[in-house]
Design an enzyme around this catalytic site. Structure first.
Site, short mmCIF file in Angstrom:
data_model
loop_
_atom_site.label_atom_id
_atom_site.label_comp_id
_atom_site.label_asym_id
_atom_site.label_seq_id
_atom_site.Cartn_x
_atom_site.Cartn_y
_atom_site.Cartn_z
N THR A 192 19.95 70.23 5.37
CA THR A 192 20.11 71.31 4.34
C THR A 192 19.93 70.93 3.12
O THR A 192 20.26 71.83 2.23
CB THR A 192 21.72 71.83 4.65
OG1 THR A 192 22.39 70.72 4.23
CG2 THR A 192 21.85 72.09 5.93
N ARG A 247 16.27 69.43 1.48
CA ARG A 247 14.86 69.73 1.06
C ARG A 247 13.86 69.50 2.19
O ARG A 247 14.04 68.33 2.67
CB ARG A 247 14.25 69.44 -0.40
CG ARG A 247 15.26 69.92 -1.67
CD ARG A 247 14.93 71.28 -1.75
NE ARG A 247 15.33 71.72 -2.94
CZ ARG A 247 16.56 72.47 -3.06
NH1 ARG A 247 17.63 72.54 -1.98
NH2 ARG A 247 17.12 73.01 -4.21
N GLU A 281 8.18 77.61 2.65
CA GLU A 281 9.15 78.50 2.84
C GLU A 281 8.55 79.59 1.97
O GLU A 281 7.99 79.68 1.17
CB GLU A 281 10.49 78.08 1.91
CG GLU A 281 11.02 76.77 2.76
CD GLU A 281 12.47 76.67 2.24
OE1 GLU A 281 12.96 77.22 1.39
OE2 GLU A 281 13.10 75.38 2.46
N GLY A 290 26.26 62.32 -2.68
CA GLY A 290 26.58 63.17 -4.16
C GLY A 290 27.48 64.04 -3.77
O GLY A 290 28.50 64.09 -2.88
N ARG A 291 27.44 65.06 -4.57
CA ARG A 291 28.38 66.23 -4.43
C ARG A 291 28.53 66.77 -3.23
O ARG A 291 29.62 67.16 -2.76
CB ARG A 291 28.06 67.19 -5.55
CG ARG A 291 28.74 68.46 -5.75
CD ARG A 291 28.43 69.43 -6.82
NE ARG A 291 27.06 69.75 -6.54
CZ ARG A 291 26.36 70.73 -7.56
NH1 ARG A 291 27.11 71.14 -8.19
NH2 ARG A 291 25.13 71.10 -7.09
N SER A 336 22.36 55.42 0.29
CA SER A 336 21.39 55.87 -0.50
C SER A 336 21.08 54.72 -1.49
O SER A 336 21.47 53.66 -1.37
CB SER A 336 21.94 56.99 -1.60
OG SER A 336 23.05 56.24 -2.35
N HIS A 353 16.88 78.86 5.10
CA HIS A 353 17.32 78.40 4.05
C HIS A 353 18.61 79.23 3.32
O HIS A 353 18.52 79.73 2.17
CB HIS A 353 16.28 78.21 2.73
CG HIS A 353 16.46 77.52 1.62
ND1 HIS A 353 15.57 76.75 0.97
CD2 HIS A 353 17.63 76.72 1.21
CE1 HIS A 353 15.82 75.76 0.19
NE2 HIS A 353 17.45 75.86 0.36
#
Length: 314
Positions: free
Chosen positions: A230, A232, A261, A150-151, A171, A280
């Site tokens: 990086t 989830r 977290e 994706g982005r 994906s 994070h």
């Protein structure tokens, strides 16, 4: 109007926007709020809450306990930790902000380079008087596997190509022709994990994608391969990853995200020498914070004036 700005860990939110323009009481909270009792005690009586990403979940139970809450602003244009149905039922407006994509992609490459060249180890050694303790790996000529094109995955792919890497991606619904336009080879899931020297995760978390990378996928990886997440934490089965790292079935992992977290002080991940951990910070950059907090102030002003903007419905 009373406004609470949550999870301002660096005590910096006040300098990224003109909060005074709201002519309201603004309280910046620097410590993470854990259970519902802490949330209720800290936020009772606030009309507006500004949440930083998914750091503080807003479940139905928590929203119901905040009787004064009328506006909940989340940084970014989506927050899986907010119960949107409960917010609608309780008459709480939820608004988002803009977000910049480059920070997380840049951190991804920082982690890949640090793992590959043992930068964190060599830096620690230098402080202790050591010199040249490791032999770094190479990226040129190696294979980069991207889970989710994706982005963010697209940005990471372009840098991989610049390093002279073969870039593959997978994906669930990846269009091979789209990947080819980006200079990326679409492959099936098993080939990605078995062929890649570095696997980096850029996938949206949902019920279907939780545990997307488990013992089976880790078992397909080379013993010399690296895993970077990086995106989830719950996308990766953490116990399976811990076992793979302990047994040396993969060479290392770099993680910026976790199941819980902030990561508990006694978490086993903190003890693994082949795990590179960051707290994070993928999106924690000056430019991103400027967008987050500037838009949050705009959201609050627009809501106060009866013309809310960037309203989220799902």
């Amino acid at each position: 109007m009373r406004i609470a700005v949550l999870d301002d860990y660096q005590k910096a939110a006040h300098r990224f926007a003109d909060w005074d323009s709201l002519e309201a009481e603004v309280v910046f909270l620097h410590d993470h709020l854990g259970d519902i009792h802490a949330v209720t005690a800290a936020l009772e009586g606030f009309d507006v809450v500004v949440a930083m990403r998914e750091r503080t979940p807003f479940t139905a139970e928590r929203l119901e306990a905040l009787s004064a809450l009328r506006l909940l602003v989340t940084t970014g244009m989506g927050n899986a930790s907010i119960d949107m149905e409960a917010a609608r039922r309780l008459g709480i407006t939820v608004c988002g902000t803009g977000i910049l994509p480059h920070g997380t992609a840049e951190l991804t490459w920082g982690l890949i380079l640090s793992l590959t060249r043992h930068i964190h180890e060599e830096s620690a050694g230098m402080r202790q008087g050591a010199w040249q303790q490791t032999i770094g790996g190479d990226l040129a000529g190696r294979t980069l596997g991207i889970v989710g094109l994706g982005r963010l995955g697209t940005r990471v792919a372009s840098v991989g190509s610049a390093f002279g890497m073969r870039v593959v991606a997978w994906s669930t619904h990846l269009d091979p022709s789209y990947a080819a336009e980006l200079g990326v080879e679409a492959v099936d899931k098993r080939e990605l994990f078995s062929a890649s020297d570095v696997v980096t995760v850029h996938y949206k978390l949902s019920e279907r994608s939780t545990g997307l990378i488990g013992a089976e996928e880790l078992g397909w990886m080379k013993s010399t391969a690296l895993l970077v997440n990086t995106s989830r934490g719950p996308l990766v089965d953490t116990p399976a990853l811990v076992e793979a790292l302990r047994e040396g079935r993969i060479a290392g992992a770099a993680l910026d995200v976790y199941d819980s977290e902030p990561l508990p002080a006694g978490d086993v991940l903190r003890t693994l020498p082949n795990a590179l951990l960051t707290p994070h910070i993928g999106y924690v950059t000056e430019a991103t914070y400027e967008v987050f907090y500037r838009d949050a102030v705009e959201d609050i002003a627009a809501f106060r004036d009866g013309i809310p903007v960037r309203v989220l419905t799902s």
